[in-house]
Design an enzyme around this catalytic site. Sequence first.
Site, PDB file in Angstrom:
ATOM      1  N   LYS A  83     -30.783   4.919 -10.476  1.00 51.59           N
ATOM      2  CA  LYS A  83     -29.498   5.250 -10.946  1.00 51.59           C
ATOM      3  C   LYS A  83     -29.389   4.828 -12.441  1.00 51.59           C
ATOM      4  O   LYS A  83     -29.037   5.566 -13.355  1.00 51.59           O
ATOM      5  CB  LYS A  83     -28.272   5.156  -9.894  1.00 51.59           C
ATOM      6  CG  LYS A  83     -27.000   5.559 -10.625  1.00 51.59           C
ATOM      7  CD  LYS A  83     -25.872   5.287  -9.585  1.00 51.59           C
ATOM      8  CE  LYS A  83     -24.510   5.544 -10.416  1.00 51.59           C
ATOM      9  NZ  LYS A  83     -23.331   4.960  -9.452  1.00 51.59           N
ATOM     10  N   GLU A 101     -36.968  -4.456 -10.088  1.00 51.04           N
ATOM     11  CA  GLU A 101     -37.982  -4.169  -9.007  1.00 51.04           C
ATOM     12  C   GLU A 101     -38.829  -2.894  -9.158  1.00 51.04           C
ATOM     13  O   GLU A 101     -39.967  -2.679  -9.412  1.00 51.04           O
ATOM     14  CB  GLU A 101     -37.542  -4.224  -7.667  1.00 51.04           C
ATOM     15  CG  GLU A 101     -36.847  -5.585  -7.142  1.00 51.04           C
ATOM     16  CD  GLU A 101     -35.516  -5.577  -7.122  1.00 51.04           C
ATOM     17  OE1 GLU A 101     -34.850  -5.210  -8.480  1.00 51.04           O
ATOM     18  OE2 GLU A 101     -34.757  -6.251  -6.505  1.00 51.04           O
ATOM     19  N   GLY A 142     -24.736   4.780  -5.765  1.00 50.60           N
ATOM     20  CA  GLY A 142     -26.268   4.327  -5.137  1.00 50.60           C
ATOM     21  C   GLY A 142     -26.298   4.745  -3.746  1.00 50.60           C
ATOM     22  O   GLY A 142     -27.306   5.546  -3.222  1.00 50.60           O
ATOM     23  N   ARG A 143     -25.465   3.986  -2.756  1.00 53.79           N
ATOM     24  CA  ARG A 143     -25.776   4.180  -1.420  1.00 53.79           C
ATOM     25  C   ARG A 143     -25.218   5.504  -0.890  1.00 53.79           C
ATOM     26  O   ARG A 143     -25.233   5.755   0.266  1.00 53.79           O
ATOM     27  CB  ARG A 143     -25.071   3.184  -0.766  1.00 53.79           C
ATOM     28  CG  ARG A 143     -23.567   2.847  -1.221  1.00 53.79           C
ATOM     29  CD  ARG A 143     -23.073   1.380  -0.924  1.00 53.79           C
ATOM     30  NE  ARG A 143     -21.747   1.126  -1.171  1.00 53.79           N
ATOM     31  CZ  ARG A 143     -21.341   0.212  -2.419  1.00 53.79           C
ATOM     32  NH1 ARG A 143     -22.624  -0.010  -3.252  1.00 53.79           N
ATOM     33  NH2 ARG A 143     -20.590   0.204  -2.651  1.00 53.79           N
ATOM     34  N   LYS A 200     -29.034 -10.907  -9.386  1.00 45.28           N
ATOM     35  CA  LYS A 200     -30.020 -10.407 -10.278  1.00 45.28           C
ATOM     36  C   LYS A 200     -29.823 -11.093 -11.604  1.00 45.28           C
ATOM     37  O   LYS A 200     -31.081 -11.297 -12.092  1.00 45.28           O
ATOM     38  CB  LYS A 200     -29.201  -8.980 -10.655  1.00 45.28           C
ATOM     39  CG  LYS A 200     -29.412  -7.907  -9.680  1.00 45.28           C
ATOM     40  CD  LYS A 200     -28.860  -6.711 -10.152  1.00 45.28           C
ATOM     41  CE  LYS A 200     -28.994  -5.592  -9.022  1.00 45.28           C
ATOM     42  NZ  LYS A 200     -28.389  -4.313  -9.554  1.00 45.28           N
ATOM     43  N   HIS A 204     -36.625  -4.830  24.688  1.00 51.70           N
ATOM     44  CA  HIS A 204     -37.636  -5.835  24.924  1.00 51.70           C
ATOM     45  C   HIS A 204     -37.414  -6.881  24.105  1.00 51.70           C
ATOM     46  O   HIS A 204     -38.496  -7.630  23.610  1.00 51.70           O
ATOM     47  CB  HIS A 204     -38.802  -5.161  25.105  1.00 51.70           C
ATOM     48  CG  HIS A 204     -38.949  -4.093  26.167  1.00 51.70           C
ATOM     49  ND1 HIS A 204     -39.134  -4.298  27.763  1.00 51.70           N
ATOM     50  CD2 HIS A 204     -38.730  -2.933  26.266  1.00 51.70           C
ATOM     51  CE1 HIS A 204     -39.112  -3.388  28.270  1.00 51.70           C
ATOM     52  NE2 HIS A 204     -38.823  -2.301  27.546  1.00 51.70           N
ATOM     53  N   GLU A 262     -22.850  -2.938   1.942  1.00 58.55           N
ATOM     54  CA  GLU A 262     -22.341  -3.200   0.362  1.00 58.55           C
ATOM     55  C   GLU A 262     -20.895  -2.509  -0.133  1.00 58.55           C
ATOM     56  O   GLU A 262     -20.521  -2.958  -1.203  1.00 58.55           O
ATOM     57  CB  GLU A 262     -23.729  -2.267  -0.132  1.00 58.55           C
ATOM     58  CG  GLU A 262     -23.938  -2.699  -1.878  1.00 58.55           C
ATOM     59  CD  GLU A 262     -25.021  -2.300  -2.462  1.00 58.55           C
ATOM     60  OE1 GLU A 262     -25.843  -3.070  -2.739  1.00 58.55           O
ATOM     61  OE2 GLU A 262     -25.076  -1.137  -2.659  1.00 58.55           O
TER      62      GLU A 262
END
Length: 526
Positions: free
Chosen positions: A205, A211, A265-266, A494, A382, A351
């Site tokens: 965005k 990254e 973004g999410r 960041k 398990h 977030e």
Amino acid sequence: MSNDKRESIWQALENHANQMKESRLKDFFNDAERVSKYSLEFDEIYLDYSKNFLNEDVMKLLLELAQTSDLEGAISRLMSGHIVNNTENRPALHTALRQDLSSQIKLNEENIMPLIKLEKEKMFRLVEQLHQGIYKGVTGKKITDIVNLGIGGSDLGPVMAVEALQSYQQSPLKLHFVSNVDPDVISGLLQTLDPATTLFILSSKSFTTTETLANAQVAIKWLEDNLKTKDIFNHFIAVTANPEKAQEFGIKPENTLRFWEWVGGRYSIWSTIGLPLAISIGPEHFEEFLMGARKMDEHFSGTPMTTNMPVLMALIGIWYINFWQAPTLAVLPYSQRLRRFPDYLQQLDMESNGKSVSAVGKNVKYDTGPIVWGQAGTNGQHAFYQLLHQGTHFIPVDFIVAAKTHSPLADQHLQLVANCLAQAAALMQGSDEVDIKFAHEHMPGNKPSNTLLLSKLTPRALGQLLALYEHKVFVQGIIWQINSFDQPGVELGKKLANTVISSLVRGETGSKMDPSTRDLIERIRA
Ligand code: F6P
């Protein structure tokens, strides 16, 4: 909203919780009508919330809590493009992305629906070109592999949905996802790919996420070195709300798909960030995915609170977080295809509602967003279910399961479904004391859960499921009086990462760096 009213509802809920903690969940089923009273069906999703510590009084108070928070007004403000993200001065219009394109949603006097239509058409044209092998790399070869480079909302939605809807895959194109800046991921993947037939989607965005840009630089070098040319930008598509930055980076305008600042973004899977999903399942199924979400939006904005699925789920969450001191929510999809759903939900919920300052800048005096975690059943059984059943923590659960499977092994699917239902029952009722010989065998039960039953994991059902949780998170944010649409907490890390990078690479030790971090840097450099 009157604060006094809210206080008195809050107090009454606390009293109810204290009394109910003495009760047995299984006894609530002495009421033969309980399941029909505490369940709800909407389109592709049936919600059974009967295995919860709820009675009519509690439901009434929770609904009053929602009303005193002007939830109805908030829903209408969300959907019509009001500024609901006050710190960033923006609306949150992800619902517009799945609206009927002939409708009108105005932002600063401009109808945004034609913009959405244009970008969606551009995305679908690209999908068709890729499916038909018309889109070619610089050597003239057809694209066979597509790598999405993105992180957070620019990864979690697409990677989860592509896997969830694998049964709807429309083409032999192979999709890959690289999010982590860990070089092992990108280098490991590139070793398996042919540069002449690989296309990268640069999903960001902001187009400033370190990254993603670091991985993109690796991809550029890999293409240049292997294809022996600098003219490699045909191998890149950018998906961004910052097309200027994408162009500065070298991406061609015709290879840039846009979305907008007013899409968080999410919440961006519905936008062109959904490109990997559209490539995988094709435009028609992508439209069904959007339609599923649209139906949930209509249900959310048009249904009374008493039968409104996202509202009820939000209230149940608030009941446990604020009145039963349950800080976590386990989300357990009985579907390997929904394996990445808990990861997706972690960003969506944590977030959004991982906040301790209210929308008007005051510290909140109650708990907010839950710690969301989980993994696909039956694997989790398990691993960590022992703690769910007999541990000391009180952990509400959302079970998600589909009645029908795409697999030809329908009988085996029933084993999966049976495990889901059995776990929900065991958590609720505990062990039968007659069968118990030793104390350690005692299963206390009394662990509440919701069961979300889908008819089948279709694009429409998935769209609906995601929209359901989006709205649940929104409702909780409104009741907690926080802004669910910003994420300032991510920024400090960041900034510090940039300082630490300079120190690690160039040995510059910032004066503000704490002794522990400085020592670790020196050790790593040594
Ligand atoms: O982690 C913070 C965040 O800003 C998320 O909200 C976002 O989804 C992610 O980073 C990626 O950001 P972008 O799409 O701008 O690269």
